[in-house]
Design a protein around this motif. Sequence first.
Motif, PDB file in Angstrom:
ATOM      1  N   TRP A   1      56.723  -8.240  30.825  1.00  0.00           N
ATOM      2  CA  TRP A   1      56.177  -9.192  29.867  1.00  0.00           C
ATOM      3  C   TRP A   1      54.936  -9.835  30.471  1.00  0.00           C
ATOM      4  CZ3 TRP A   1      57.925  -9.690  24.964  1.00  0.00           C
ATOM      5  CH2 TRP A   1      59.179  -9.158  24.673  1.00  0.00           C
ATOM      6  N   TYR A   2      53.882  -9.821  29.712  1.00  0.00           N
ATOM      7  CA  TYR A   2      52.650 -10.495  30.082  1.00  0.00           C
ATOM      8  C   TYR A   2      52.360 -11.548  29.009  1.00  0.00           C
ATOM      9  CZ  TYR A   2      51.584  -6.785  33.451  1.00  0.00           C
ATOM     10  OH  TYR A   2      51.613  -5.926  34.524  1.00  0.00           O
ATOM     11  N   ARG A   3      51.484 -12.457  29.338  1.00  0.00           N
ATOM     12  CA  ARG A   3      51.067 -13.435  28.338  1.00  0.00           C
ATOM     13  C   ARG A   3      49.595 -13.750  28.509  1.00  0.00           C
ATOM     14  NH1 ARG A   3      54.370 -18.812  30.482  1.00  0.00           N
ATOM     15  NH2 ARG A   3      53.088 -19.229  32.344  1.00  0.00           N
ATOM     16  N   GLN A   4      48.999 -14.177  27.410  1.00  0.00           N
ATOM     17  CA  GLN A   4      47.601 -14.583  27.445  1.00  0.00           C
ATOM     18  C   GLN A   4      47.427 -15.816  26.579  1.00  0.00           C
ATOM     19  OE1 GLN A   4      44.730 -11.557  26.363  1.00  0.00           O
ATOM     20  NE2 GLN A   4      43.126 -12.623  27.513  1.00  0.00           N
ATOM     21  N   ALA A   5      47.007 -16.878  27.221  1.00  0.00           N
ATOM     22  CA  ALA A   5      46.721 -18.118  26.514  1.00  0.00           C
ATOM     23  C   ALA A   5      45.242 -18.151  26.151  1.00  0.00           C
ATOM     24  CB  ALA A   5      47.078 -19.309  27.406  1.00  0.00           C
ATOM     25  N   PRO A   6      44.879 -18.929  25.141  1.00  0.00           N
ATOM     26  CA  PRO A   6      43.471 -18.996  24.736  1.00  0.00           C
ATOM     27  C   PRO A   6      42.566 -19.384  25.898  1.00  0.00           C
ATOM     28  CG  PRO A   6      44.859 -20.059  23.120  1.00  0.00           C
ATOM     29  CD  PRO A   6      45.744 -19.728  24.282  1.00  0.00           C
TER      30      PRO A   6
END
Length: 116
Positions: free
Chosen positions: A36-41
Motif C-alpha cells: 500500500w502506498y499513499r499520496q497526499a496533495p
Amino acid sequence: QVQVVESGGGLVQTGGSLRLSCAASGSRFSINAMGWYRQAPGKQRELVARITTFGITNYADSVKGRFTISRDNAKNTGNLEMNNLKPEDTAVYYCTAETRVGATYWGQGTQVTVSS
C-alpha cells in the motif's frame, strides 16, 4: 492483463478506523508481495506498508503500531487495517501487486480523508 482493485476508502474522524481491501487478478505469474502506498496533495507518493508471500511486513514509521497489513496468498487479496487515524493520513491510497518476475501493478487508488 493484471488488474488491481482497491476498495474501502472514505471519510472518518480523527481517531477512527478504516479498512482498505485490494484484489489482484489476471497475473500469469505468482504475486510475490502486495503493498500500500499513499499520496497526499503536494507530496510524493510514499510506501505505507508491504507484505511478502511469507508474511514478512514492513511499515512506514509514521503508521507503525496503527496500521496492519495482511493478505490471502491463495486469493491474491490484501487488506490494510488503519486505526487511530490522523489528519495527516489523508491521502489517496494505492494497492500494488508485485509479481515474481519483477513487474509491479497499481490500482486506481482510493481516497481516505481524516477530519480533525
